[in-house]
Design a protein around this motif. Structure first.
Motif, PDB file in Angstrom:
ATOM      1  N   SER A 139       4.613  65.112 -32.852  1.00 32.86           N
ATOM      2  CA  SER A 139       4.364  64.118 -31.807  1.00 32.86           C
ATOM      3  C   SER A 139       2.988  64.392 -31.218  1.00 32.86           C
ATOM      4  CB  SER A 139       5.423  64.212 -30.702  1.00 32.86           C
ATOM      5  OG  SER A 139       4.930  63.568 -29.533  1.00 32.86           O
ATOM      6  N   PRO A 140       2.177  63.336 -31.036  1.00 33.49           N
ATOM      7  CA  PRO A 140       0.837  63.579 -30.480  1.00 33.49           C
ATOM      8  C   PRO A 140       0.888  64.066 -29.031  1.00 33.49           C
ATOM      9  CG  PRO A 140       1.246  61.223 -30.736  1.00 33.49           C
ATOM     10  CD  PRO A 140       2.405  61.933 -31.365  1.00 33.49           C
ATOM     11  N   TYR A 141       2.007  63.841 -28.348  1.00 34.50           N
ATOM     12  CA  TYR A 141       2.096  64.198 -26.927  1.00 34.50           C
ATOM     13  C   TYR A 141       2.807  65.534 -26.763  1.00 34.50           C
ATOM     14  CZ  TYR A 141       0.581  59.477 -26.019  1.00 34.50           C
ATOM     15  OH  TYR A 141      -0.158  58.332 -25.981  1.00 34.50           O
ATOM     16  N   LEU A 142       2.081  66.504 -26.244  1.00 34.14           N
ATOM     17  CA  LEU A 142       2.696  67.811 -26.007  1.00 34.14           C
ATOM     18  C   LEU A 142       3.409  67.793 -24.659  1.00 34.14           C
ATOM     19  CD1 LEU A 142      -0.107  70.235 -27.211  1.00 34.14           C
ATOM     20  CD2 LEU A 142       1.944  69.517 -28.432  1.00 34.14           C
ATOM     21  N   PRO A 143       4.650  68.293 -24.628  1.00 32.86           N
ATOM     22  CA  PRO A 143       5.407  68.258 -23.371  1.00 32.86           C
ATOM     23  C   PRO A 143       4.769  69.131 -22.300  1.00 32.86           C
ATOM     24  CG  PRO A 143       6.510  69.648 -25.003  1.00 32.86           C
ATOM     25  CD  PRO A 143       5.363  68.968 -25.714  1.00 32.86           C
ATOM     26  N   GLY A 144       4.692  68.565 -21.079  1.00 31.12           N
ATOM     27  CA  GLY A 144       4.160  69.349 -19.968  1.00 31.12           C
ATOM     28  C   GLY A 144       2.692  69.094 -19.684  1.00 31.12           C
ATOM     29  N   PHE A 145       2.098  68.134 -20.422  1.00 30.82           N
ATOM     30  CA  PHE A 145       0.663  67.856 -20.234  1.00 30.82           C
ATOM     31  C   PHE A 145       0.447  66.351 -20.150  1.00 30.82           C
ATOM     32  CE2 PHE A 145       1.199  71.913 -22.074  1.00 30.82           C
ATOM     33  CZ  PHE A 145       0.261  72.708 -21.418  1.00 30.82           C
ATOM     34  N   GLY A 146      -0.523  65.955 -19.322  1.00 29.17           N
ATOM     35  CA  GLY A 146      -0.825  64.537 -19.141  1.00 29.17           C
ATOM     36  C   GLY A 146       0.050  63.933 -18.056  1.00 29.17           C
ATOM     37  N   GLY A 192     -11.613  65.105 -25.289  1.00 27.53           N
ATOM     38  CA  GLY A 192     -12.902  64.832 -24.656  1.00 27.53           C
ATOM     39  C   GLY A 192     -12.730  64.398 -23.206  1.00 27.53           C
ATOM     40  N   ARG A 193     -11.530  64.538 -22.705  1.00 26.49           N
ATOM     41  CA  ARG A 193     -11.266  64.262 -21.289  1.00 26.49           C
ATOM     42  C   ARG A 193     -10.121  65.163 -20.844  1.00 26.49           C
ATOM     43  NH1 ARG A 193      -6.908  61.270 -19.714  1.00 26.49           N
ATOM     44  NH2 ARG A 193      -5.778  60.041 -21.243  1.00 26.49           N
ATOM     45  N   HIS A 194      -9.931  65.179 -19.524  1.00 24.49           N
ATOM     46  CA  HIS A 194      -8.943  66.095 -18.981  1.00 24.49           C
ATOM     47  C   HIS A 194      -7.528  65.609 -19.312  1.00 24.49           C
ATOM     48  CE1 HIS A 194      -8.086  69.514 -16.633  1.00 24.49           C
ATOM     49  NE2 HIS A 194      -7.615  68.884 -15.572  1.00 24.49           N
ATOM     50  N   MET A 197      -2.233  69.903 -17.155  1.00 27.32           N
ATOM     51  CA  MET A 197      -0.836  70.337 -17.075  1.00 27.32           C
ATOM     52  C   MET A 197      -0.166  69.540 -15.955  1.00 27.32           C
ATOM     53  SD  MET A 197       0.255  74.318 -16.648  1.00 27.32           S
ATOM     54  CE  MET A 197      -1.268  74.856 -17.407  1.00 27.32           C
ATOM     55  N   ASN A 198       1.034  69.056 -16.212  1.00 28.12           N
ATOM     56  CA  ASN A 198       1.753  68.305 -15.178  1.00 28.12           C
ATOM     57  C   ASN A 198       2.847  69.179 -14.562  1.00 28.12           C
ATOM     58  OD1 ASN A 198       4.013  68.147 -16.947  1.00 28.12           O
ATOM     59  ND2 ASN A 198       3.132  66.340 -17.944  1.00 28.12           N
ATOM     60  N   ILE A 199       3.665  68.554 -13.721  1.00 29.73           N
ATOM     61  CA  ILE A 199       4.714  69.309 -13.022  1.00 29.73           C
ATOM     62  C   ILE A 199       5.653  70.009 -14.009  1.00 29.73           C
ATOM     63  CG2 ILE A 199       6.016  67.137 -12.794  1.00 29.73           C
ATOM     64  CD1 ILE A 199       6.390  70.062 -10.400  1.00 29.73           C
TER      65      ILE A 199
HETATM   66  C1  LIG Z   1       2.924  61.406 -19.424  1.00 35.01           C
HETATM   67  C2  LIG Z   1       2.266  60.598 -20.555  1.00 35.01           C
HETATM   68  C3  LIG Z   1       3.249  59.582 -21.090  1.00 35.01           C
HETATM   69  C4  LIG Z   1       1.055  59.910 -19.983  1.00 35.01           C
HETATM   70  O1  LIG Z   1       0.350  59.402 -21.021  1.00 35.01           O
HETATM   71  P1  LIG Z   1      -0.987  58.561 -20.749  1.00 35.01           P
HETATM   72  O2  LIG Z   1      -1.689  58.986 -19.528  1.00 35.01           O
HETATM   73  O3  LIG Z   1      -0.586  57.149 -20.831  1.00 35.01           O
HETATM   74  O4  LIG Z   1      -1.867  59.046 -21.886  1.00 35.01           O
HETATM   75  P2  LIG Z   1      -2.552  58.127 -22.939  1.00 35.01           P
HETATM   76  O5  LIG Z   1      -1.512  57.621 -23.887  1.00 35.01           O
HETATM   77  O6  LIG Z   1      -3.420  57.138 -22.220  1.00 35.01           O
HETATM   78  O7  LIG Z   1      -3.437  59.188 -23.679  1.00 35.01           O
HETATM   79  C5  LIG Z   1      -4.779  59.392 -23.390  1.00 35.01           C
HETATM   80  C6  LIG Z   1      -5.316  60.441 -24.334  1.00 35.01           C
HETATM   81  O8  LIG Z   1      -4.865  61.727 -23.907  1.00 35.01           O
HETATM   82  C7  LIG Z   1      -4.054  62.297 -24.916  1.00 35.01           C
HETATM   83  N1  LIG Z   1      -2.870  62.854 -24.298  1.00 35.01           N
HETATM   84  C8  LIG Z   1      -2.237  62.435 -23.178  1.00 35.01           C
HETATM   85  N2  LIG Z   1      -1.162  63.198 -22.966  1.00 35.01           N
HETATM   86  C9  LIG Z   1      -1.124  64.104 -23.953  1.00 35.01           C
HETATM   87  C10 LIG Z   1      -0.260  65.146 -24.262  1.00 35.01           C
HETATM   88  N3  LIG Z   1       0.796  65.419 -23.496  1.00 35.01           N
HETATM   89  N4  LIG Z   1      -0.508  65.870 -25.355  1.00 35.01           N
HETATM   90  C11 LIG Z   1      -1.563  65.620 -26.130  1.00 35.01           C
HETATM   91  N5  LIG Z   1      -2.436  64.626 -25.903  1.00 35.01           N
HETATM   92  C12 LIG Z   1      -2.218  63.887 -24.803  1.00 35.01           C
HETATM   93  C13 LIG Z   1      -3.622  61.165 -25.820  1.00 35.01           C
HETATM   94  O9  LIG Z   1      -3.392  61.598 -27.144  1.00 35.01           O
HETATM   95  C14 LIG Z   1      -4.779  60.226 -25.733  1.00 35.01           C
HETATM   96  O10 LIG Z   1      -5.759  60.640 -26.631  1.00 35.01           O
HETATM   97  P3  LIG Z   1      -6.531  59.521 -27.497  1.00 35.01           P
HETATM   98  O11 LIG Z   1      -7.277  58.712 -26.455  1.00 35.01           O
HETATM   99  O12 LIG Z   1      -7.378  60.324 -28.413  1.00 35.01           O
HETATM  100  O13 LIG Z   1      -5.449  58.724 -28.179  1.00 35.01           O
HETATM  101  C15 LIG Z   1       1.840  61.571 -21.685  1.00 35.01           C
HETATM  102  O14 LIG Z   1       0.839  62.417 -21.204  1.00 35.01           O
HETATM  103  C16 LIG Z   1       2.990  62.353 -22.227  1.00 35.01           C
HETATM  104  O15 LIG Z   1       3.815  61.832 -22.995  1.00 35.01           O
HETATM  105  N6  LIG Z   1       3.086  63.669 -21.880  1.00 35.01           N
HETATM  106  C17 LIG Z   1       4.092  64.515 -22.467  1.00 35.01           C
HETATM  107  C18 LIG Z   1       5.441  64.351 -21.809  1.00 35.01           C
HETATM  108  C19 LIG Z   1       5.470  64.913 -20.395  1.00 35.01           C
HETATM  109  O16 LIG Z   1       4.954  65.961 -20.112  1.00 35.01           O
HETATM  110  N7  LIG Z   1       6.129  64.171 -19.510  1.00 35.01           N
HETATM  111  C20 LIG Z   1       6.238  64.539 -18.130  1.00 35.01           C
HETATM  112  C21 LIG Z   1       5.329  63.731 -17.296  1.00 35.01           C
HETATM  113  S1  LIG Z   1       5.374  64.257 -15.600  1.00 35.01           S
END
Ligand SMILES: CC(C)(COP(=O)(O)OP(=O)(O)OC[C@H]1O[C@@H](n2cnc3c(N)ncnc32)[C@H](O)[C@@H]1OP(=O)(O)O)[C@@H](O)C(=O)NCCC(=O)NCCS
Length: 261
Positions: A139-146, A192-194, A197-199
């Motif tokens: 999965s491109p989305y790592l848990p705990g980040f973004g 290339g952008r921040h 780490m989330n909650i």
């Molecule tokens: C929370 C979440 C849905 C928000 O996503 P978002 O802000 O809409 O992020 P985007 O889809 O706009 O992604 C923007 C860029 O950051 C990257 N990115 C964002 N969150 C990422 C993550 N958790 N891991 C890896 N890359 C991430 C994306 O791949 C994307 O890169 P790209 O532009 O090269 O495609 C997403 O970060 C996520 O699924 N996180 C993991 C699950 C999690 O921790 N959930 C708890 C949230 S409190």
């Protein structure tokens, strides 16, 4: 089967190290409840019940910080909104709270558990880059980040500062904290952008540093979020609205069926 064997078999069926309840006796993890009342805080009780011993004060403070941080994220969070809607349906507070808790699944609320597993794997392999690559292949989305709308999660810095202090003072080892920071650096370099780490990530660091197994990260988050869910369900109850839907009745969902424009 003799009466004694039957009694032993039935008693063994519910054998537990958590509590001993007999007429006039309530022991929790070996501590008489009368010794705990008035001396033991709720966070210490949670640790005691889950782990079987009492935490050191600094361990307890870290756990408490994580529990406080996760309490609420407002009605924008499905767990809160759905509990508030349930509270208007005449089901009682217990069902309203259970409804909120029941939507804390793999996608909403489960990232902490997954993040502990990720951090554990990095600590086991000693290779953050390879582990991140393996997880990102799934999965491109790592848990705990973004985060969907916090550019920087305001809960991240104070939680990590507490872990930094705890590492400095030898309360925890700091390996999971280092793993989480390594992930953040890898993600920031790649995106290339921040991608902060989330909650769920910051609390996962605390739960993992304290030695909680990954599934308990979700269990502890459920305990924490239950407080916010209860507060919202109670507020909604007091407001007296009946049968609250997800949007005000003046707004209709877009129609996609026959005749849609
Ligand atoms: C929370 C979440 C849905 C928000 O996503 P978002 O802000 O809409 O992020 P985007 O889809 O706009 O992604 C923007 C860029 O950051 C990257 N990115 C964002 N969150 C990422 C993550 N958790 N891991 C890896 N890359 C991430 C994306 O791949 C994307 O890169 P790209 O532009 O090269 O495609 C997403 O970060 C996520 O699924 N996180 C993991 C699950 C999690 O921790 N959930 C708890 C949230 S409190």
């Amino acid at each position: 089967m003799t009466a004694d064997r039957t009694r032993d078999e039935v008693a063994g069926w519910w054998a537990t190290a958590v509590s001993r309840i007999e007429p006039g006796v309530i022991e929790l993890r070996g501590h008489p409840v009368q010794d705990l009342i008035g001396t033991t805080g709720l966070t210490d009780m949670i640790w005691l019940m889950l782990r079987g011993d009492l935490p050191a004060p600094r361990e307890s403070a870290l756990l408490e910080a994580a529990l406080v941080a996760g309490v609420d994220h407002g009605p924008q969070a499905p767990s809160i909104a759905i509990a508030r809607m349930a509270a208007t349906c005449g089901v009682g507070l217990n069902n309203a709270v259970a409804t909120g808790v029941n939507v804390l699944g793999d996608v909403h609320g489960g990232a902490g558990e997954q993040c502990v597993a990720l951090l554990d794997e990095i600590c086991d392999t000693g290779d953050a880059a390879a582990t991140v690559a393996r997880w990102r292949a799934r999965s491109p989305y790592l848990p705990g980040f973004g985060h969907r709308f916090h550019p920087v999660d305001p809960r991240r810095a104070p939680l990590l500062a507490l872990v930094d202090d705890a590492v400095r003072d030898g309360v925890v080892a700091g390996r999971h904290l280092a793993a989480a920071r390594a992930i953040e650096e890898l993600l920031n370099a790649r995106a290339g952008r921040h991608v902060p780490m989330n909650i769920d990530g910051a609390t996962a660091v605390i739960y993992a540093e304290l030695g909680f197994a990954a599934p308990l990260a979700r269990g502890l988050f459920v305990l924490s979020r239950s407080v916010g869910i209860l507060a919202h369900a109670w507020e909604e109850t007091q407001q007296g609205r009946r049968i609250k839907g997800p949007i005000p009745p003046s707004i209709l969902p877009a129609h996609l069926g026959p005749g849609a424009g």
